[in-house]
Motif scaffolding. Structure first.
Motif, short mmCIF file in Angstrom:
data_model
loop_
_atom_site.label_atom_id
_atom_site.label_comp_id
_atom_site.label_asym_id
_atom_site.label_seq_id
_atom_site.Cartn_x
_atom_site.Cartn_y
_atom_site.Cartn_z
N ARG A 94 0.79 -1.07 -0.06
CA ARG A 94 0.05 -0.02 0.09
C ARG A 94 0.84 1.26 -0.02
O ARG A 94 0.45 2.36 -0.05
CB ARG A 94 -0.90 0.07 1.24
CG ARG A 94 -2.09 -1.22 1.23
CD ARG A 94 -3.10 -0.68 2.08
NE ARG A 94 -2.45 -0.71 3.61
CZ ARG A 94 -2.43 -1.64 4.38
NH1 ARG A 94 -2.96 -2.92 4.20
NH2 ARG A 94 -1.78 -1.51 5.70
N GLY A 95 2.03 0.97 0.25
CA GLY A 95 3.03 2.29 0.28
C GLY A 95 3.34 2.95 1.50
O GLY A 95 3.83 4.14 1.70
N GLU A 96 3.06 2.15 2.54
CA GLU A 96 3.06 2.62 3.81
C GLU A 96 4.59 2.21 4.46
O GLU A 96 4.80 2.16 5.97
CB GLU A 96 1.98 2.27 4.71
CG GLU A 96 0.84 2.34 4.34
CD GLU A 96 -0.60 2.02 5.24
OE1 GLU A 96 -0.05 1.41 6.28
OE2 GLU A 96 -1.71 1.96 4.84
N TYR A 97 5.27 1.84 3.74
CA TYR A 97 6.78 1.29 4.09
C TYR A 97 7.62 2.74 4.79
O TYR A 97 7.37 3.69 4.29
CB TYR A 97 7.47 0.74 3.18
CG TYR A 97 8.01 1.55 2.04
CD1 TYR A 97 6.98 1.48 0.77
CD2 TYR A 97 8.86 2.35 1.83
CE1 TYR A 97 7.16 2.22 -0.08
CE2 TYR A 97 9.36 2.79 0.79
CZ TYR A 97 8.51 2.70 -0.36
OH TYR A 97 8.50 3.60 -1.44
N THR A 98 8.28 2.24 5.86
CA THR A 98 9.24 3.41 6.29
C THR A 98 10.67 2.77 6.41
O THR A 98 11.11 1.60 6.37
CB THR A 98 8.89 3.62 7.75
OG1 THR A 98 8.85 2.46 8.51
CG2 THR A 98 7.57 4.39 7.78
N VAL A 99 11.87 3.69 6.09
CA VAL A 99 13.00 3.10 6.34
C VAL A 99 13.48 3.38 7.78
O VAL A 99 13.26 4.46 8.31
CB VAL A 99 13.92 4.40 5.21
CG1 VAL A 99 15.33 4.02 5.54
CG2 VAL A 99 13.49 4.40 3.95
N PRO A 100 14.18 2.35 8.28
CA PRO A 100 14.58 2.45 9.72
C PRO A 100 15.43 3.73 9.70
O PRO A 100 16.32 3.87 9.03
CB PRO A 100 15.28 1.07 9.46
CG PRO A 100 14.84 0.17 8.69
CD PRO A 100 14.35 1.25 7.55
N THR A 101 15.59 4.11 11.13
CA THR A 101 16.51 5.09 11.67
C THR A 101 17.82 5.03 11.29
O THR A 101 18.58 5.84 10.80
CB THR A 101 16.01 5.55 12.79
OG1 THR A 101 14.84 5.82 13.01
CG2 THR A 101 16.86 6.84 13.37
N TRP A 102 18.43 3.85 11.63
CA TRP A 102 19.67 3.57 11.60
C TRP A 102 20.21 3.59 9.98
O TRP A 102 21.32 3.90 9.58
CB TRP A 102 20.02 2.07 12.12
CG TRP A 102 19.67 1.11 11.32
CD1 TRP A 102 18.29 0.35 11.47
CD2 TRP A 102 20.23 0.26 10.28
NE1 TRP A 102 18.19 -0.71 10.70
CE2 TRP A 102 19.31 -0.91 9.54
CE3 TRP A 102 21.33 0.34 9.35
CZ2 TRP A 102 19.57 -1.51 8.73
CZ3 TRP A 102 21.68 -0.42 8.38
CH2 TRP A 102 20.72 -1.57 8.20
N VAL A 103 19.30 3.26 9.04
CA VAL A 103 19.61 3.58 7.78
C VAL A 103 19.78 4.66 7.24
O VAL A 103 20.92 5.18 6.70
CB VAL A 103 18.57 2.55 6.64
CG1 VAL A 103 18.93 2.96 5.25
CG2 VAL A 103 18.50 1.10 7.27
N LEU A 104 18.89 5.66 7.71
CA LEU A 104 19.16 7.08 7.48
C LEU A 104 20.48 7.74 7.90
O LEU A 104 21.02 8.52 7.50
CB LEU A 104 17.71 7.83 7.92
CG LEU A 104 16.50 7.62 7.10
CD1 LEU A 104 15.31 8.09 8.08
CD2 LEU A 104 16.56 7.83 5.78
N THR A 105 20.64 7.12 9.35
CA THR A 105 21.84 7.65 9.89
C THR A 105 22.92 7.31 9.22
O THR A 105 23.98 8.16 8.99
CB THR A 105 21.81 7.28 11.26
OG1 THR A 105 20.80 7.47 12.17
CG2 THR A 105 23.09 7.85 12.17
#
Length: 65
Positions: free
Chosen positions: A36-47
């Motif tokens: 449905r497009g409600e996925y999120t990227v984990p914070t550690w990946v963004l860091t």
């Protein structure tokens, strides 16, 4: 009582099946959310991405300058 397994094992098998069922339901729900497009990227990946970008810019400035 002509069973080959003790009563404790029957409860353990039931708990294991319940755990497996809960795990499968959790995975199924996550896949449905992602579709449905409600996925999120984990914070550690963004860091990690931010650190790599900043380190790249610093390396570029220090090596070229």
């Amino acid at each position: 009582m002509n069973t080959s397994e003790p009563a404790d094992r029957e409860r353990g098998d039931t708990e294991r099946l319940n755990w497996i069922d809960r795990r499968r339901a959790k995975i199924r729900d996550e896949v449905a959310r992602n579709r449905r497009g409600e996925y999120t990227v984990p914070t550690w990946v963004l860091t990690v991405a931010l650190v790599v970008i900043v380190a790249g810019w610093l390396a570029l400035i220090l090596l070229v300058g």
